[in-house]
Design a protein around this motif. Structure first.
Motif: not given
Length: 442
Positions: A139-147, A153-166
């Motif tokens: 949320d903070r980053l999206l606000t900064d990008i918007g500012d 508009a900063t439409a979120v097209w997708g989200i990618g997450i990397g986790l430290p496990g299987p």
């Protein structure tokens, strides 16, 4: 969690035909990758007729994915108009979680990092607290990008997450992760999809790092690589034929828990003994460095212990670079253990490039030299004849960039493109992750 829905392309629920979408995806990929910049070049590379190329370019322009650029070079007639992919049409949120820190970022649709943050965290705090923190950072980053863009508009097209496990890639759920208590089976994907109303992909962080190097780092253009992360834990990401290889359940490359010793006294966090991670990972270096400091075998580490009250892996690295004999021995031993296991993988898998990344990889030439010595000495001569072993060029950004490209690669498959090309954006369609691919991305 609320159920996700698969978007439709319009009144005709059948959507575009596969051939139509395949040609759209081909044209878009040629422009996105920079392989073709004009309509004649698209025709030459794709084999599509001029009329079809024009139609597909017009469709992609109408939905906001392509735009006209400056005039290109003339080959004798009228100069063609160049085409550009509208990488600023939306953004991708990416996060890489480690054992003790989290990095989050916003990228454009070409994988360029627009803004990023890194903060300490403890993965053992559990998914509710850690993911809540990540949502706040997003949320903070999206606000900064918007500012920064004047409220664009900063439409979120997708989200990618990397986790430290299987991670079971098909469901986006961690599976019995050794260092992540409380995370087993947690619906990471569903939670973030509900929160941001966008498709979410979740993978092991080392796979994300390997993909980052493949798309934007030292492995760009390579077909067969092995990425090795040396951090608090140890893991590997495999790329075969230019595609990330996850295995049938998504746990390919978990080399940290391969047995490299019969010593029963060193117990790994997974509960077994003799694991590579327990003997050569960052936590192992810190543990052995602490013992050396307390036993008086390393004046340098003893001084660090007296000042800070603890020993970290990077303290051992700094001591070794300063000539501390005990620290040199610890790093050399770790490098040889890693190299010995990699030698088996090199002979078995025969990559062209081995990339060493992660926090411990920054220990300097000593560790890398020990790894190289073991690999070249113990692997088959044919397997090492043209093999390169090098450090990561993306360093701390590898996992973040790779998590973003994981999303980008998935969004632009023909099967998924068919479901969002008419509205012009996958934002608001979290169910895209459930669409089966004719040829799965491995």
């Amino acid at each position: 969690m609320s159920s996700v829905h698969v978007p439709q392309t319009g009144p005709n629920t059948a959507g575009p035909t596969p051939d139509h979408v395949d040609s759209l995806a081909t044209v878009l990929d040629l422009v996105r990758s920079g392989t073709a910049r004009t309509r004649p070049e698209i025709g030459r590379y794709s084999g599509l007729g001029r009329t079809v190329v024009t139609q597909r370019v017009n469709e992609l322009s109408a939905c906001g994915l392509l735009e006209e650029g400056p005039l290109g070079p003339s080959s004798g007639g009228r100069a063609p108009r160049e085409l550009r992919f509208r990488a600023h049409a939306g953004v991708v949120l990416a996060a890489e979680l480690g054992a003790t820190s989290v990095g989050v970022g916003v990228t454009d649709l070409a994988g360029h990092v627009l803004a990023e943050l890194e903060e300490p965290t403890d993965i053992a705090l559990g998914p509710e607290q850690v993911l809540g923190h990540i949502e706040e950072l997003f949320d903070r980053l999206l606000t900064d990008i918007g500012d920064a863009t004047g409220g664009a508009a900063t439409a979120v097209w997708g989200i990618g997450i990397g986790l430290p496990g299987p991670v079971e890639f098909a469901t986006g759920r961690p599976s019995a992760p050794p260092i992540m208590p409380g995370w087993d089976g947690y619906p990471v994907r569903d939670r973030l999809a509900d929160r941001f109303d966008a498709p979410v992909w979740v993978d092991n962080e080392v796979n994300a790092m390997a993909l980052g190097e493949l798309r934007a780092g030292s492995a760009k253009g390579q077909w067969d690589i092995l990425y090795v992360k040396l951090g608090t834990g140890i893991g590997a990401g495999l790329v075969s034929g230019g595609q990330l290889h996850r295995g049938s359940q998504g746990c390919a490359g978990d080399i940290g828990h391969a047995a490299v010793s019969e010593d029963p006294t060193v117990v790994c966090r997974c509960g077994n003994t003799g694991c590579l991670e327990a003997l050569a990972g960052g936590a192992a270096l810190a543990r052995d460095g602490l013992a050396a400091a307390r036993e008086g075998r390393s004046p340098f580490l003893a001084e660090v212990l007296g000042t800070s009250g603890t020993i970290r892996a990077d303290d051992v690295s700094r001591a070794a670079q300063g000539g501390d004999r005990t620290s040199v021995e610890l790093l050399t031993r770790a490098g040889r253990l890693v190299g010995s296991l990699l030698a088996t993988l090199v002979s078995f898998y025969n990559p062209a490039l081995v990339i060493i990344g992660g926090g411990v990889a920054g220990a300097g030439d000593l560790l890398l030299a020990a790894i190289r010595e073991s690999v070249y000495r113990r692997s088959l001569p044919l397997a090492t004849r043209e093999l390169r072993i090098a450090r990561s060029t993306l360093s701390d950004q590898a996992g973040l960039v790779g998590a973003a490209f994981m999303v980008i690669d998935e969004l632009f498959t023909p099967e998924r493109l068919a479901h969002w090309v008419e509205p012009g954006s996958p934002a608001g369609f979290p169910g895209l992750v459930d669409i089966p691919l004719r040829t799965p991305l491995l």
